[in-house]
Design a protein around this motif. Structure first.
Motif, PDB file in Angstrom:
ATOM      1  N   THR A  38       0.862  -1.170   0.000  1.00  0.00           N
ATOM      2  CA  THR A  38       0.000   0.000   0.000  1.00  0.00           C
ATOM      3  C   THR A  38       0.900   1.222   0.000  1.00  0.00           C
ATOM      4  OG1 THR A  38      -1.806  -1.091   1.159  1.00  0.00           O
ATOM      5  CG2 THR A  38      -1.731   1.307   1.304  1.00  0.00           C
ATOM      6  N   ARG A  82      -1.772  -0.798  -4.016  1.00  0.00           N
ATOM      7  CA  ARG A  82      -2.965  -0.010  -3.662  1.00  0.00           C
ATOM      8  C   ARG A  82      -2.474   1.389  -3.336  1.00  0.00           C
ATOM      9  NH1 ARG A  82      -6.744   0.080   1.609  1.00  0.00           N
ATOM     10  NH2 ARG A  82      -4.722  -0.150   2.588  1.00  0.00           N
ATOM     11  N   ASN A  97      -8.849   6.499  -2.744  1.00  0.00           N
ATOM     12  CA  ASN A  97      -8.355   5.169  -2.467  1.00  0.00           C
ATOM     13  C   ASN A  97      -8.630   4.296  -3.690  1.00  0.00           C
ATOM     14  OD1 ASN A  97      -7.750   2.671  -1.407  1.00  0.00           O
ATOM     15  ND2 ASN A  97      -9.048   2.891   0.385  1.00  0.00           N
ATOM     16  N   PRO A  99      -8.312   0.410  -5.488  1.00  0.00           N
ATOM     17  CA  PRO A  99      -8.114  -0.999  -5.132  1.00  0.00           C
ATOM     18  C   PRO A  99      -6.758  -1.488  -5.666  1.00  0.00           C
ATOM     19  CG  PRO A  99      -9.646  -0.806  -6.955  1.00  0.00           C
ATOM     20  CD  PRO A  99      -9.342   0.590  -6.496  1.00  0.00           C
ATOM     21  N   TYR A 100      -6.338  -2.668  -5.216  1.00  0.00           N
ATOM     22  CA  TYR A 100      -5.072  -3.234  -5.664  1.00  0.00           C
ATOM     23  C   TYR A 100      -5.089  -3.418  -7.172  1.00  0.00           C
ATOM     24  CZ  TYR A 100      -3.872  -4.161  -0.839  1.00  0.00           C
ATOM     25  OH  TYR A 100      -3.578  -4.008   0.484  1.00  0.00           O
TER      26      TYR A 100
END
Length: 190
Positions: A38, A82, A97, A99-100
């Motif tokens: 992340t 991410r 944000n 997602p992966y």
């Protein structure tokens, strides 16, 4: 070890074992767990009205460029990435944000997110760092132009990595890596 099937890579053939068995055999390699990370992008570490920091647009742009380069290298190396940016979109209260993702398509989505960041819509550092604490089982990279005591404490409890882009702004003394802004970007003579 298993018997060779058409289309198997030649580099996986177990030549010595194949010679003893009298037929082609290949090594069946176990899949390695997917690497995931992340990336937290924090463009500000204290409120604008605190008087402790001034908004430096050139430095923030440099920080975004460094983030884009890190994302490119991670996606290229097949990491599942991410991206969480400590900036709100106009009219929204939550941080951005994604997602992966991995590869070229994932990288393009991350670049689009970086391109739409409104620098005057920064989310509080505590909110972004809380997201990093929730990622205890994976690697986390915080990219920021500034560090402070709050970031040092976050890093100490979680053991994550901090990449700092601001020159002499490591007041938290916790940066693992510094990628300083080139002189030409600051307006200095090269």
């Amino acid at each position: 070890i298993r018997e060779y099937a058409p289309g198997d890579p030649l580099k996986q053939i177990a030549w010595r074992t194949s010679a003893h068995a009298g037929k082609l055999l290949v090594r069946q390699e176990a899949r390695v767990a997917q690497k995931s990370i992340t990336v937290l992008l924090l463009l500000k570490t204290s409120p604008a009205d605190s008087g402790r920091m001034t908004q430096d647009e050139a430095l923030l742009e440099h920080t975004i460029r460094v983030c884009a380069q890190c994302l490119w290298e991670l996606c290229r190396d097949q990491w599942q990435v991410r991206l969480v940016a400590g900036c709100r979109k106009e009219g929204q209260s939550a941080m951005q944000n994604l997602p992966y993702a991995s590869g070229a398509i994932g990288y393009q989505a991350m670049l689009h997110m970086l391109a739409t960041i409104q620098m005057n819509q920064a989310a509080p550092a505590t909110q972004l760092l809380r997201t990093g604490r929730e990622c205890a089982e994976e690697q986390v990279l915080l990219i920021t132009p500034y560090t402070d005591v709050q970031i040092r404490e976050w890093k100490g409890t979680a053991g994550h990595k901090v990449l700092m882009t601001g020159y002499a702004r490591d007041t938290g003394s916790c940066a693992d890596l510094c990628v300083f802004q080139p002189g030409y970007e600051k307006g200095d003579a090269v």
